[in-house]
Design a protein around this motif. Sequence first.
Motif, short mmCIF file in Angstrom:
data_model
loop_
_atom_site.label_atom_id
_atom_site.label_comp_id
_atom_site.label_asym_id
_atom_site.label_seq_id
_atom_site.Cartn_x
_atom_site.Cartn_y
_atom_site.Cartn_z
N GLY A 173 107.90 56.32 74.88
CA GLY A 173 108.29 54.99 75.32
C GLY A 173 106.78 54.35 75.79
N PRO A 174 106.18 54.66 76.74
CA PRO A 174 104.75 54.14 77.35
C PRO A 174 104.01 53.89 76.00
CG PRO A 174 105.71 55.95 78.61
CD PRO A 174 106.51 56.06 77.48
N VAL A 175 103.86 54.88 74.90
CA VAL A 175 102.88 54.82 74.01
C VAL A 175 103.23 53.49 73.32
CG1 VAL A 175 101.79 55.73 71.88
CG2 VAL A 175 102.73 57.22 73.66
N LEU A 176 104.49 53.50 72.69
CA LEU A 176 105.18 52.15 71.90
C LEU A 176 105.02 51.07 72.82
CD1 LEU A 176 107.99 53.82 69.87
CD2 LEU A 176 105.83 53.06 69.10
N GLY A 177 105.35 51.07 73.85
CA GLY A 177 105.26 50.10 74.99
C GLY A 177 104.02 49.29 75.15
N GLY A 178 103.02 50.12 75.29
CA GLY A 178 101.62 49.63 75.49
C GLY A 178 101.23 49.04 74.05
N LEU A 179 101.21 49.82 72.97
CA LEU A 179 100.73 49.17 71.90
C LEU A 179 101.47 47.91 71.41
CD1 LEU A 179 100.67 52.55 69.61
CD2 LEU A 179 98.76 51.14 70.43
N LEU A 180 102.75 47.90 71.62
CA LEU A 180 103.43 46.42 71.20
C LEU A 180 103.01 45.33 72.37
CD1 LEU A 180 106.98 47.99 70.28
CD2 LEU A 180 105.22 47.03 68.80
N THR A 181 102.97 45.50 73.49
CA THR A 181 102.73 44.57 74.54
C THR A 181 101.41 43.98 74.30
OG1 THR A 181 103.98 45.91 76.31
CG2 THR A 181 102.54 44.27 76.94
N GLU A 182 100.38 44.76 74.08
CA GLU A 182 99.05 44.39 73.86
C GLU A 182 98.77 43.61 72.66
OE1 GLU A 182 96.02 47.14 74.86
OE2 GLU A 182 96.37 46.95 76.99
N SER A 183 99.46 44.01 71.27
CA SER A 183 99.43 43.70 70.16
C SER A 183 100.33 42.42 69.71
CB SER A 183 99.47 44.68 69.08
OG SER A 183 100.81 45.22 68.99
N ALA A 184 101.63 42.55 70.43
CA ALA A 184 102.44 41.42 69.98
C ALA A 184 103.22 40.85 71.06
CB ALA A 184 103.42 42.07 69.02
N GLY A 185 102.92 41.16 72.52
CA GLY A 185 103.57 40.81 73.37
C GLY A 185 104.66 41.57 73.81
N TRP A 186 105.25 41.50 75.18
CA TRP A 186 106.30 42.21 75.54
C TRP A 186 107.73 42.18 74.82
CZ3 TRP A 186 110.68 39.89 77.40
CH2 TRP A 186 110.49 38.57 77.81
N ARG A 187 107.89 40.88 74.17
CA ARG A 187 109.03 40.76 73.80
C ARG A 187 109.45 41.53 72.42
NH1 ARG A 187 111.36 35.90 75.72
NH2 ARG A 187 109.85 34.46 76.55
N ALA A 188 108.04 42.03 71.81
CA ALA A 188 108.41 43.14 71.03
C ALA A 188 109.09 44.28 70.94
CB ALA A 188 107.01 43.18 70.10
N VAL A 189 108.71 44.73 72.43
CA VAL A 189 109.44 45.95 72.78
C VAL A 189 110.91 46.05 72.70
CG1 VAL A 189 109.85 47.35 74.79
CG2 VAL A 189 107.65 46.27 74.35
N PHE A 190 111.59 44.88 72.94
CA PHE A 190 112.97 44.51 72.42
C PHE A 190 113.29 44.40 71.25
CE2 PHE A 190 112.19 43.46 77.00
CZ PHE A 190 113.01 44.26 77.77
#
Length: 367
Positions: free
Chosen positions: A68-85
């Motif tokens: 989770g932290p890996v995908l969360g970090g990558l998505l947050t920095e590349s596409a924003g936190w909304r991408a996590v959901f």
Amino acid sequence: MFTLASLGCALAPGIGVLVAARVAQGGAAAVVLPASLALIRQAHEDSRERARAIALWTVGGSVAMAAGPVLGGLLTESAGWRAVFLLNLPVGAVILGLLIRVPRSPRRPAALDGPGQLTAVLALAGLAVAVIEGGRLGWTSWPVLGAGALAVVSGFAFRLVESRHRQPMIPPALLRDRRVAVPLAVGFAVNAAFYGGIFLLGLYYQQLRGMSATAAGLMFVPMSAVVTATNLVSPRLAERFGRRSVIVVGQLVFTVAMLAMLPLAGDTPVWLVLILLLPLSMGGAVAVPALTALLIDAAPAERAGTVSGLLNSLRQLGGALAVALFGGLLAGSGDGFSLPGMRVGLLAVAALLLVTAGMSRLLLARD
């Protein structure tokens, strides 16, 4: 429900809507997870096949927590936190498509236990508030003492209600069975250690070492791989050495993991940090499949959903309380990362693991 709630999180215009959507997410997940474990009990009558299926079920949760932290970090920095959901939308669609082919489960009449639900929610909410606010307001403040009192009173009320209800939410006879009570306690302790450790390391990497969210997430990749491999090996170890031995050893390894992180500092070499994470990766991954299989085998088939829900609740409670505890301790008296607070939390979780390891050794029968 979970997929739609994820969409609600992604589209939330503010923090209020986001928190409400997260509540809906949590409620949906709490319905899904125990039912998924009960489906394994329904599909596999042979205990050995069931143990291996439970190991695969555990892999899903363990990998998700570690990755989770890996995908969360990558998505947050590349596409924003909304991408996590938003990521949950295609995954949810695939799972719904697969569930169509799963045979329907038998239905049994069961009345909702309203008083039991209410007292349980009040007890857990009081406990969570006391732990969360204790680090901020002080453990002797009136709000914290009041929340603690609510938890104690509601806990006693829950026990009284369940003993008198015709169809209790949690039959008292189940909790008197050591093969049920001990795995529940171990599940609480193991999740407290795992969630607490993940939370601690995420803050350690970013706040103390100044890593980006992506870099911090990548630090969990080796851990995710070790967790997956160990989950799959756990049933084999249980067959050879017995479930009790595997559960005890897994907790002792986890205790070593907590103690191994005590020397962490801002200048600890990264390679040494990764080595110190090996016990954290292996302890719970060894113990959880064995304790889950023991619990499912101990309960009557018609109670598989009940014990699954109880295990899920206590594991989530352990993780939530550990995160709250570490959050209060790590903040210390200022805004920085408190190394003394980190060490107090690690020692507390290590002590809890030693207690539940002792319970496992003394109360579980040798198999």
